[in-house]
Every structure is written in structure tokens, then in C-alpha cells.
Design an enzyme around this catalytic site. Structure first.
Site, PDB file in Angstrom:
ATOM      1  N   ASN A 221       0.849  -1.204   0.000  1.00 60.44           N
ATOM      2  CA  ASN A 221       0.000   0.000   0.000  1.00 60.44           C
ATOM      3  C   ASN A 221       0.879   1.247   0.000  1.00 60.44           C
ATOM      4  O   ASN A 221       2.104   1.144  -0.078  1.00 60.44           O
ATOM      5  CB  ASN A 221      -0.945  -0.038   1.207  1.00 60.44           C
ATOM      6  CG  ASN A 221      -0.177  -0.114   2.506  1.00 60.44           C
ATOM      7  OD1 ASN A 221       0.586   0.781   2.839  1.00 60.44           O
ATOM      8  ND2 ASN A 221      -0.345  -1.209   3.231  1.00 60.44           N
ATOM      9  N   LYS A 300       8.689 -17.101 -10.938  1.00 62.28           N
ATOM     10  CA  LYS A 300       7.941 -15.966 -11.499  1.00 62.28           C
ATOM     11  C   LYS A 300       6.754 -16.477 -12.330  1.00 62.28           C
ATOM     12  O   LYS A 300       6.937 -17.349 -13.192  1.00 62.28           O
ATOM     13  CB  LYS A 300       8.886 -15.143 -12.379  1.00 62.28           C
ATOM     14  CG  LYS A 300       8.242 -13.930 -12.960  1.00 62.28           C
ATOM     15  CD  LYS A 300       9.220 -13.156 -13.824  1.00 62.28           C
ATOM     16  CE  LYS A 300       8.492 -12.046 -14.550  1.00 62.28           C
ATOM     17  NZ  LYS A 300       9.341 -11.389 -15.528  1.00 62.28           N
ATOM     18  N   PRO A 316      -3.214 -12.098   9.861  1.00 58.94           N
ATOM     19  CA  PRO A 316      -3.570 -11.916  11.269  1.00 58.94           C
ATOM     20  C   PRO A 316      -3.695 -10.436  11.610  1.00 58.94           C
ATOM     21  O   PRO A 316      -2.955  -9.607  11.078  1.00 58.94           O
ATOM     22  CB  PRO A 316      -2.385 -12.547  12.014  1.00 58.94           C
ATOM     23  CG  PRO A 316      -1.261 -12.561  11.045  1.00 58.94           C
ATOM     24  CD  PRO A 316      -1.870 -12.647   9.673  1.00 58.94           C
ATOM     25  N   ASP A 317      -4.638 -10.100  12.491  1.00 58.59           N
ATOM     26  CA  ASP A 317      -4.809  -8.718  12.933  1.00 58.59           C
ATOM     27  C   ASP A 317      -3.961  -8.504  14.188  1.00 58.59           C
ATOM     28  O   ASP A 317      -4.314  -8.933  15.287  1.00 58.59           O
ATOM     29  CB  ASP A 317      -6.293  -8.433  13.222  1.00 58.59           C
ATOM     30  CG  ASP A 317      -6.534  -6.939  13.486  1.00 58.59           C
ATOM     31  OD1 ASP A 317      -5.669  -6.307  14.119  1.00 58.59           O
ATOM     32  OD2 ASP A 317      -7.573  -6.432  13.054  1.00 58.59           O
ATOM     33  N   PHE A 334      -4.623   3.198  14.791  1.00 63.11           N
ATOM     34  CA  PHE A 334      -4.860   4.229  13.778  1.00 63.11           C
ATOM     35  C   PHE A 334      -5.987   3.722  12.882  1.00 63.11           C
ATOM     36  O   PHE A 334      -6.133   2.520  12.708  1.00 63.11           O
ATOM     37  CB  PHE A 334      -3.602   4.459  12.923  1.00 63.11           C
ATOM     38  CG  PHE A 334      -2.710   5.538  13.456  1.00 63.11           C
ATOM     39  CD1 PHE A 334      -1.965   5.343  14.610  1.00 63.11           C
ATOM     40  CD2 PHE A 334      -2.605   6.761  12.798  1.00 63.11           C
ATOM     41  CE1 PHE A 334      -1.143   6.347  15.103  1.00 63.11           C
ATOM     42  CE2 PHE A 334      -1.778   7.768  13.277  1.00 63.11           C
ATOM     43  CZ  PHE A 334      -1.051   7.563  14.432  1.00 63.11           C
ATOM     44  N   LYS A 348     -13.991   0.829  14.756  1.00 61.94           N
ATOM     45  CA  LYS A 348     -12.717   0.139  15.019  1.00 61.94           C
ATOM     46  C   LYS A 348     -12.309   0.258  16.490  1.00 61.94           C
ATOM     47  O   LYS A 348     -11.710  -0.657  17.058  1.00 61.94           O
ATOM     48  CB  LYS A 348     -11.607   0.682  14.117  1.00 61.94           C
ATOM     49  CG  LYS A 348     -11.682   0.110  12.713  1.00 61.94           C
ATOM     50  CD  LYS A 348     -10.657   0.700  11.758  1.00 61.94           C
ATOM     51  CE  LYS A 348     -10.955   0.205  10.349  1.00 61.94           C
ATOM     52  NZ  LYS A 348     -10.264   0.924   9.304  1.00 61.94           N
ATOM     53  N   LYS A 352     -11.856  -3.447  17.800  1.00 63.58           N
ATOM     54  CA  LYS A 352     -10.489  -3.854  18.117  1.00 63.58           C
ATOM     55  C   LYS A 352     -10.173  -3.644  19.594  1.00 63.58           C
ATOM     56  O   LYS A 352      -9.072  -3.923  20.034  1.00 63.58           O
ATOM     57  CB  LYS A 352      -9.496  -3.119  17.228  1.00 63.58           C
ATOM     58  CG  LYS A 352      -9.750  -3.353  15.732  1.00 63.58           C
ATOM     59  CD  LYS A 352      -8.513  -3.148  14.887  1.00 63.58           C
ATOM     60  CE  LYS A 352      -8.835  -3.387  13.410  1.00 63.58           C
ATOM     61  NZ  LYS A 352      -7.676  -3.787  12.623  1.00 63.58           N
TER      62      LYS A 352
HETATM   63  O1  PMT Z   1       3.096   5.915   6.577  1.00 56.93           O
HETATM   64  P1  PMT Z   1       2.599   7.264   6.080  1.00 56.93           P
HETATM   65  O2  PMT Z   1       2.827   7.427   4.597  1.00 56.93           O
HETATM   66  O3  PMT Z   1       3.130   8.416   6.875  1.00 56.93           O
HETATM   67  O4  PMT Z   1       1.005   7.278   6.262  1.00 56.93           O
HETATM   68  C1  PMT Z   1       0.464   7.251   7.558  1.00 56.93           C
HETATM   69  C2  PMT Z   1      -0.750   6.323   7.648  1.00 56.93           C
HETATM   70  C3  PMT Z   1      -1.880   6.894   6.827  1.00 56.93           C
HETATM   71  C4  PMT Z   1      -0.388   4.909   7.152  1.00 56.93           C
HETATM   72  C5  PMT Z   1      -1.127   6.240   9.180  1.00 56.93           C
HETATM   73  O5  PMT Z   1      -1.437   7.502   9.670  1.00 56.93           O
HETATM   74  C6  PMT Z   1      -2.288   5.290   9.416  1.00 56.93           C
HETATM   75  O6  PMT Z   1      -3.445   5.616   9.311  1.00 56.93           O
HETATM   76  N1  PMT Z   1      -1.942   4.026   9.759  1.00 56.93           N
HETATM   77  C7  PMT Z   1      -2.939   2.924   9.915  1.00 56.93           C
HETATM   78  C8  PMT Z   1      -3.244   2.351   8.562  1.00 56.93           C
HETATM   79  C9  PMT Z   1      -4.217   1.194   8.620  1.00 56.93           C
HETATM   80  O7  PMT Z   1      -3.855   0.099   8.268  1.00 56.93           O
HETATM   81  O8  PMT Z   1      -5.382   1.447   9.121  1.00 56.93           O
HETATM   82  P2  PMT Z   1      -6.626   0.386   9.204  1.00 56.93           P
HETATM   83  O9  PMT Z   1      -7.795   1.241   9.443  1.00 56.93           O
HETATM   84  O10 PMT Z   1      -6.643  -0.500   7.998  1.00 56.93           O
HETATM   85  O11 PMT Z   1      -6.267  -0.508  10.444  1.00 56.93           O
HETATM   86  C10 PMT Z   1      -6.733  -0.205  11.763  1.00 56.93           C
HETATM   87  C11 PMT Z   1      -5.659  -0.514  12.770  1.00 56.93           C
HETATM   88  O12 PMT Z   1      -5.421  -1.924  12.839  1.00 56.93           O
HETATM   89  C12 PMT Z   1      -4.326   0.130  12.518  1.00 56.93           C
HETATM   90  O13 PMT Z   1      -3.820   0.537  13.756  1.00 56.93           O
HETATM   91  C13 PMT Z   1      -3.475  -1.002  11.931  1.00 56.93           C
HETATM   92  O14 PMT Z   1      -2.089  -0.847  12.240  1.00 56.93           O
HETATM   93  C14 PMT Z   1      -4.061  -2.224  12.650  1.00 56.93           C
HETATM   94  N2  PMT Z   1      -3.999  -3.470  11.864  1.00 56.93           N
HETATM   95  C15 PMT Z   1      -4.714  -3.597  10.707  1.00 56.93           C
HETATM   96  C16 PMT Z   1      -4.702  -4.809  10.026  1.00 56.93           C
HETATM   97  C17 PMT Z   1      -3.913  -5.885  10.508  1.00 56.93           C
HETATM   98  N3  PMT Z   1      -3.859  -7.045   9.868  1.00 56.93           N
HETATM   99  N4  PMT Z   1      -3.211  -5.722  11.652  1.00 56.93           N
HETATM  100  C18 PMT Z   1      -3.244  -4.547  12.330  1.00 56.93           C
HETATM  101  O15 PMT Z   1      -2.587  -4.426  13.368  1.00 56.93           O
END
Ligand code: PMT
Length: 425
Positions: A221, A300, A316-317, A334, A348, A352
């Protein structure tokens, strides 16, 4: 090793606040910054004894360093007058820490080889104090196999390597090899005993993950890691002991922060669970891939005439798995959203089971891979909006709020290490 490193946390035990700093200066252009380094160390209560290598005085004068350190600068193993005052073995014993900044490629080679070719090299062999080096050189020299191999040897022997940082170089090139800034070196060297997170262990994830499809392709991403790295730097500046688990990014490690690099969502999950025992605050800023290819092709994948389908399975989360631990740390998630930010962030927060969630609007032109961002932080019973600002500025405000909420919810905040969190492997 070719990545910027701080190969260890601030000095611990008897040297946690080293008073007597033996500052070795070797012959690189960054030596011109050492009077500032001395000034900053003395301002933090250190006594600094400068020792110059033969080449160093071509870049900075002993007179300047003597004026700022208030002590006669040493540069010669055969200086009878100086040896009569404090012999080199006595000097090696006097030091609580030996800091070599800048450390040239030549000096790193001599240290790795155990040479005693001048006063500084001899002192490094003769001292029992921790040795910390801040390399500075042209980016190609830093990337060379010889320098990297010397750094590996030194790290294995317990020498701590600070930097180098990336940026404009004196030779006109751009890349990794600049000496870390004096302020960052001082912060990395001296443990902060004040600050709102002093004494607390903070674990932070940052950057994207990469989920391989075949040996040459992956799903990822737009995350650059900038927000998470800024949060790590802010937590460190607030006095925390910070571990940063990062996906693939090209950013320098913030000073004084312990960094673990990972690639996939599964790697991130594993390393977080390794690091989480004893953690007081977990901040999940990484953009972790929710799905990964079910199978990874060994070779490939060849182009064919027909369409192709990728079967994806859930990763996994990490965040949800940490809050599900029996004795979880205070947890900050976040939420990266393209629409209905508040609705999804609040969902969330509950699903979470995090203590706080920092929501941001993301897309090709905001949130990801930019210097600025805006955050709205939610917790049960409150919210706070931080308008558009640099990620560094936002990270500082976020950390101040996290410290406030942590104290409010966990009382005086007995560190997890003292609460006896059980390791989970
Ligand atoms: O890295 P930059 O370019 O500076 O950009 C910053 C950012 C936009 C990436 C950052 O500010 C941000 O929002 N990070 C969280 C991105 C994200 O994956 O968000 P989400 O809404 O999909 O996930 C929710 C939360 O679960 C997040 O805290 C994520 O770290 C966590 N997660 C999600 C999926 C997973 N499999 N495991 C996790 O721990």
C-alpha cells in the site's frame, strides 16, 4: 547493516547518564560539528575530554575544542606533558563512555581490526567503558562491503552505532552517510529521566507490509512510514524506551529508538508478540495488509493469454491480537479511511477494543507518503482534533495526549516491566 541504525537503546546501568565522556574526533568534514556536540554534552552535565585523531585537526582546531570543553585536547600518545597529567590508561579508565563522532571508515576499520595506531585507537582498546560511534562518510564508502563488514563485527562486539543519517553530503552526493546531528547523538547517548513517558516502554508499528505473490511481485500500500517514525521520535523525546517495528521503508531510524525491520503482516504479528511483553503502550501506526495471497509461487508467474485470479486469505490482525492478551498494554490504533472517517474509526475503537484510535483521511493526495496530515483522536468519552500540520508536529501532540490518557486510565502508571507481564512467544 546498510540501513541507518542505532544499534542499541540509551546506555543502561552505571553508564545510564555518563558523566565523563571521552569524545574521539576523527578526520572527516563532519568534525566541524563537534564544538556544538561538546557544548550540548556539557549543557547536559557531562565532562568532555576530547581526543583527536591525526586527521581531525585538519577539520576542527584543538583550540576551539579546548575552549568549549574547558579541558586540554589530547592528540598524541607521545605527549609527555599530557601523559604526566593523566596517562592514556588513566584516561581510558576515567571515561564512562567513549563516543567517536565523526567516525571515519578508516577509524571503523582500525577499531574492528583492534589496531592501536594512535592515542584514540589505543584508548578504545584500553577502556572497559561502552564505545559508541557515529559514522560519517561518502554514501558509497558507507555502502561498501568492507565498511559494512567492519560494522557487523563492531556491533557483535557490543559497539553501538548511531546513524549515519541520509541527506546532502559534503561531496555533493545525496544518500546515507551524514553524521547524525549533534542534538540526536546527545539524545541517543543520554537517557532522559524526565518527560511525560519517562520510564515507560512504548512499542510502535510503522510503514506498509509486503505480501509476496511470487519471487518478484507483491501486494502493498502507499504507506511511507513517515507518520509512525514521527510518532516513535516523539515518544522517545517524551522519555520513553521505544521499539519500532517497521515494514519496508526508506527512512532513517529516529535517534535512540530500537528498530526491527519486517516485511509481511505475519512477520509483523510475530515480532510484535515477541516485543510486547513488558510494554506499557502499544501504538499501531502500520498499514498492515488485511489479505495475502493464499499461495506464493516459487517461480515468477508467466504471462498467459487468459486472465488470472489471485486467491487471497486474511492476514492476522496484530492490533486486535494485542488487545486480546490477558494483560494488554494501553493500546492506540490508527484508522485510515477514505470516507465516513468518524463512523469507521468509532467502529474500530470498539471492534479492536483499543483505548484510543487516531483517525485520518487517506488517499493518493492525503495521509499517505506526505509531510503533513490531520488526525482526530477518539477514546471512550472523548475526542480531540489536530488540524493539518507536519507529521512531526502531529506526532508530538498525539504523544502528549496519549501520555495524558495513559495516566488517566492507568493511574500513576506502574511500568509493565514492574507489573510482571508474562512473555508470550
Ligand atoms: O506511513 P505514512 O505514509 O506516513 O502514512 C500514515 C498512515 C496513513 C499509514 C497512518 O497515519 C495510518 O493511518 N496508519 C494505519 C493504517 C491502517 O492500516 O489502518 P486500518 O484502518 O486499515 O487498520 C486499523 C488498525 O489496525 C491500525 O492501527 C493497523 O495498524 C491495525 N492493523 C490492521 C490490520 C492488521 N492485519 N493488523 C493490524 O494491526
Amino acid at each position: 547493516m546498510n540501513a541507518p541504525v542505532d544499534s542499541g537503546p540509551p546506555l543502561r546501568g552505571s553508564a545510564s547518564s555518563p558523566k565523563n565522556v571521552l569524545l574521539g574526533v576523527t578526520g572527516g568534514i563532519a568534525a566541524y560539528k563537534t564544538p556544538d556536540l561538546v557544548r550540548r554534552l556539557t549543557a547536559r552535565g557531562c565532562t568532555v575530554q576530547v581526543v583527536l585523531s591525526r586527521g581531525a585537526s585538519r577539520f576542527v582546531t584543538p583550540t576551539t575544542l579546548q575552549a568549549v570543553s574547558g579541558r586540554r585536547v589530547r592528540d598524541d600518545l607521545w605527549d609527555d606533558a599530557a601523559e604526566d597529567a593523566m596517562g592514556h590508561i588513566e584516561l581510558a579508565r576515567w571515561a564512562d563512555v567513549v563516543l567517536v563522532a565523526p567516525a571515519t571508515a578508516h577509524f571503523l576499520g582500525a577499531l574492528a581490526a583492534g589496531l592501536a595506531g594512535d592515542l584514540l585507537q589505543t584508548l578504545c582498546l584500553a577502556t572497559a567503558a561502552p564505545i559508541v560511534v557515529a559514522p560519517a562518510m561518502n554514501r558509497q564508502m558507507w555502502a561498501s562491503a568492507a565498511v559494512q563488514s567492519n560494522c557487523r563485527v563492531l556491533t557483535e562486539r557490543g559497539v553501538r552505532i548511531l546513524g549515519p543519517a541520509a541527506g546532502e553530503q559534503a561531496c555533493g552526493e545525496h544518500g546515507m552517510g551524514r553524521m547524525m546531528e549533534p542534538a540526536d547523538i546527545v539524545d541517543a547517548l543520554l537517557e532522559r529521566r524526565d518527560g511525560p513517558l519517562a520510564g515507560l516502554k512504548v512499542l510502535i508499528t510503522a510503514g506498509p507490509t509486503r505480501e509476496p505473490i511470487d519471487p518478484v511481485r507483491y501486494i502493498t500500500n502507499r504507506s511511507s512510514g513517515k507518520m509512525g517514525f514521527a510518532v516513535a521520535a516523539a515518544a522517545r523525546a517524551a522519555g520513553a524506551d521505544v521499539t519500532l517495528i517497521s515494514g519496508p521503508v526508506s527512512l532513517a531510524t529516529p535517534a535512540g529508538v530500537r528498530r526491527i525491520d519486517v516485511e509481511t503482516a505475519e512477520d509483523m504479528y510475530r515480532e510484535v508478540h515477541r516485543a510486547v511483553p513488558g510494554t506499557d503502550i502499544f501504538i499501531a501506526c502500520a498499514a498492515v495488509s488485511d489479505y495475502r495471497p493464499q499461495t506464493v509461487a516459487k517461480e515468477k508467474i508467466k504471462r498467459t493469454e487468459s486472465d488470472m485470479r489471485l486467491e487471497l486469505v486474511r492476514s492476522p490482525d496484530t492490533l486486535a491480537s494485542v488487545t486480546a492478551l490477558p494483560n494488554p498494554p494501553f493500546t492506540v490504533g490508527f484508522a485510515a479511511e477514505t470516507h465516513d472517517v468518524e463512523k469507521h474509526a468509532l467502529e474500530k475503537l470498539e471492534r479492536k477494543r483499543v483505548d484510543m484510535i487516531a483517525a485520518n483521511l487517506v488517499g493518493p493526495t492525503c495521509g499517505f507518503d506526505r509531510e503533513t496530515n490531520a488526525l482526530t483522536v477518539y477514546w471512550r468519552g472523548g475526542r480531540q482534533h489536530f488540524g493539518e500540520s507536519t507529521k512531526c508536529e502531529l506526532a508530538g501532540r498525539l504523544i502528549a495526549l496519549v501520555a495524558e490518557r495513559y495516566r488517566a486510565e492507568r493511574g500513576s502508571g506502574t511500568p509493565a516491566a514492574s507489573r510482571g507481564q508474562k512473555p508470550r512467544r
